[in-house]
Scaffold this motif. Sequence first.
Motif, PDB file in Angstrom:
ATOM      1  N   HIS A 269       0.218  11.003  10.189  1.00  0.00           N
ATOM      2  CA  HIS A 269       0.768   9.685   9.901  1.00  0.00           C
ATOM      3  C   HIS A 269       1.562   9.682   8.604  1.00  0.00           C
ATOM      4  O   HIS A 269       1.438  10.583   7.773  1.00  0.00           O
ATOM      5  N   LYS A 270       2.373   8.644   8.472  1.00  0.00           N
ATOM      6  CA  LYS A 270       3.196   8.457   7.277  1.00  0.00           C
ATOM      7  C   LYS A 270       2.895   7.075   6.710  1.00  0.00           C
ATOM      8  O   LYS A 270       2.927   6.077   7.432  1.00  0.00           O
ATOM      9  N   HIS A 271       2.631   7.031   5.402  1.00  0.00           N
ATOM     10  CA  HIS A 271       2.381   5.760   4.723  1.00  0.00           C
ATOM     11  C   HIS A 271       3.712   5.126   4.344  1.00  0.00           C
ATOM     12  O   HIS A 271       4.547   5.758   3.693  1.00  0.00           O
TER      13      HIS A 271
ATOM     14  N   SER B  99       1.184   2.046   8.219  1.00  0.00           N
ATOM     15  CA  SER B  99       1.165   3.495   8.414  1.00  0.00           C
ATOM     16  C   SER B  99       1.721   3.762   9.804  1.00  0.00           C
ATOM     17  O   SER B  99       1.307   3.113  10.771  1.00  0.00           O
TER      18      SER B  99
ATOM     19  N   SER C 215      -4.253  -1.142   1.675  1.00  0.00           N
ATOM     20  CA  SER C 215      -2.894  -0.643   1.868  1.00  0.00           C
ATOM     21  C   SER C 215      -1.878  -1.737   1.586  1.00  0.00           C
ATOM     22  O   SER C 215      -2.080  -2.885   1.969  1.00  0.00           O
TER      23      SER C 215
END
Length: 133
Positions: free
Chosen positions: A51-53, A107, A103
Amino acid sequence: MTDGGDTIHCNELPWLPLADRVSVKVIKLVPETGGYSVIIKADQGGVLPRHKHLGPAEIFILKGAGVHPQTGAYAQGDYVSERDQAVHDELMFQEDTELLMISTGPSAFLTPNDDVMFMMDIPMLEGLMARAA
């Protein structure tokens, strides 16, 4: 809700499915900013996909220990800071783990070719909550 703040009774919140042997409790959603607070529970052998934040995330380990491919070893009581635009490889949990994640943005969960499988964002979390109601 009051002007002075809120107490969320997290033990009363349902566990919602997120990934293979990984569940999430939605604590707070902030539509104005796109931020959210969740507790993530992974059973031993559970897998959090690559995954990418798309915003920084702050994580506190409530239970368990393991090794994150990009941030290193973690154990109960540790704090992990994940940066905006950070890409994290698939994480297999070696033991039962619970963590609090705050967060500031979504994501993007990725396929092996880096195509977006799904977004963990406010609409997705609202959808999980609606299906559980």
